[in-house]
Design an enzyme around this catalytic site. Structure first.
Site, PDB file in Angstrom:
ATOM      1  N   LYS A 289       8.221   6.186  -7.940  1.00 21.27           N
ATOM      2  CA  LYS A 289       7.057   5.295  -7.910  1.00 21.27           C
ATOM      3  C   LYS A 289       5.885   6.117  -7.374  1.00 21.27           C
ATOM      4  O   LYS A 289       5.954   6.687  -6.283  1.00 21.27           O
ATOM      5  CB  LYS A 289       7.347   4.121  -6.986  1.00 21.27           C
ATOM      6  CG  LYS A 289       6.137   3.265  -6.698  1.00 21.27           C
ATOM      7  CD  LYS A 289       6.513   2.127  -5.787  1.00 21.27           C
ATOM      8  CE  LYS A 289       5.283   1.443  -5.257  1.00 21.27           C
ATOM      9  NZ  LYS A 289       5.607   0.303  -4.410  1.00 21.27           N
TER      10      LYS A 289
HETATM   11  C1  R5P Z   1       3.662   0.814  -0.226  1.00 21.85           C
HETATM   12  O1  R5P Z   1       4.269   1.869  -0.121  1.00 21.85           O
HETATM   13  C2  R5P Z   1       4.332  -0.385  -0.592  1.00 21.85           C
HETATM   14  O2  R5P Z   1       5.627   0.000  -0.930  1.00 21.85           O
HETATM   15  C3  R5P Z   1       3.794  -1.213  -1.738  1.00 21.85           C
HETATM   16  O3  R5P Z   1       4.857  -1.934  -2.232  1.00 21.85           O
HETATM   17  C4  R5P Z   1       3.232  -0.425  -2.873  1.00 21.85           C
HETATM   18  O4  R5P Z   1       2.148   0.299  -2.444  1.00 21.85           O
HETATM   19  C5  R5P Z   1       2.877  -1.309  -4.065  1.00 21.85           C
HETATM   20  O5  R5P Z   1       2.005  -2.267  -3.719  1.00 21.85           O
HETATM   21  P1  R5P Z   1       0.467  -2.228  -4.143  1.00 21.85           P
HETATM   22  O6  R5P Z   1       0.448  -2.499  -5.631  1.00 21.85           O
HETATM   23  O7  R5P Z   1      -0.154  -3.317  -3.359  1.00 21.85           O
HETATM   24  O8  R5P Z   1      -0.064  -0.860  -3.833  1.00 21.85           O
END
Ligand code: R5P
Length: 262
Positions: free
Chosen positions: A169
């Protein structure tokens, strides 16, 4: 392992809409998630997986909810700490199995002061998860002062894979094809800070065009004016191959219909 991976990335098209609501592990009661269940439960019919912490899972999500869980297993620091980028292991694999998760997620901090600690903790998680057939998602966290470009994302993503990640990710950047090309496991993008809807939809579309298998998105969904309409629009891009303007029109129609019924 394959069975769990297929619960995260849908075999029908090899794509996924992961709903990320794990922000509380370092941000506390994040805007939109103060009462996490009220926000999240109506979104689940449009999500392929739900990413959250074990505390949120236990306290907010009914046990009979049929959504594959990706469990956040790193943490230990907060936004109040200057050393935010120094996470360690927060959940045992025994508890992850007990919670019947489809995968676990761990943040690595490549290029940050505590790079080595986070990478070695990541490999501990990989070793244990691998022996139990649990996929590990590496989250490539980026510090405030660090470059967010394709060269960095490709480097961090490839290191994650070399150390054992099953899914990476990362963040969408210009030239994202380069990140995907040198990453032999599926790539999903985080949404990042809340932006306007069309920008978030365009980012998701561009990531898919560049070869990402989907999104792991949080704030741009649960902080949207109409979170249900927004996740439907994201789903239409990821699984329906819609273009951003088509998905945006769909979002507006859905939003208008829902608000006129109120
Ligand atoms: C950050 O590391 C968190 O895991 C969030 O889940 C991730 O950043 C995704 O969320 P967002 O789309 O709000 O950035």
């Amino acid at each position: 392992m394959k069975n769990r991976l297929s619960r995260i990335i849908k075999p029908k098209d090899g794509r996924t809409v992961m709903l990320a609501v794990d922000h509380g592990y370092f941000m506390g009661p994040t805007t939109g998630l103060e009462q996490l269940d009220k926000m999240v439960l109506p979104l689940l019919p449009h999500a392929d997986t739900l990413m959250l912490t074990r505390g949120a899972l236990r306290n907010y999500i009914p046990a009979d909810t049929d959504v594959p869980i990706v469990l956040r297993v790193s943490g230990g620091t907060s936004i109040l700490n200057d050393e935010l980028l120094h996470e360690g292991i927060t959940v045992s694999m025994e508890d992850a199995v007990r919670l019947n998760v489809a995968g676990v997620a761990f943040s690595i901090m490549v290029g940050a002061k505590y790079e080595r600690d986070t990478l070695l903790a990541f490999t501990e998680v990989v070793d244990e998860a691998q022996s139990l057939g649990i996929p590990v998602i590496a989250v490539t966290a980026v510090g405030k002062d660090m470059a967010r470009d394709a060269k960095y994302m490709a480097l961090a993503s490839r290191i994650a894979v070399e150390l054992g990640a099953n899914i990476v990710k990362t963040y969408y950047v210009d030239g994202f094809e380069k990140v995907v090309e040198s990453c032999p496991v599926p790539v999903v993008i985080a949404g990042g800070k809340k932006t306007d809807e069309i920008t978030a939809l365009t980012t998701a579309y561009n990531a898919i065009q560049a070869g990402a298998v989907g999104v792991d998105m949080g704030r741009n969904i649960f902080q949207a004016h109409d979170p249900v309409a927004m996740i439907q629009a994201i789903n239409a891009i990821v699984h329906g191959n819609q273009k951003p303007d088509e998905a945006y029109q769909m979002l507006n129609r859905s939003q208008n219909a829902r608000y006129s019924r109120r």
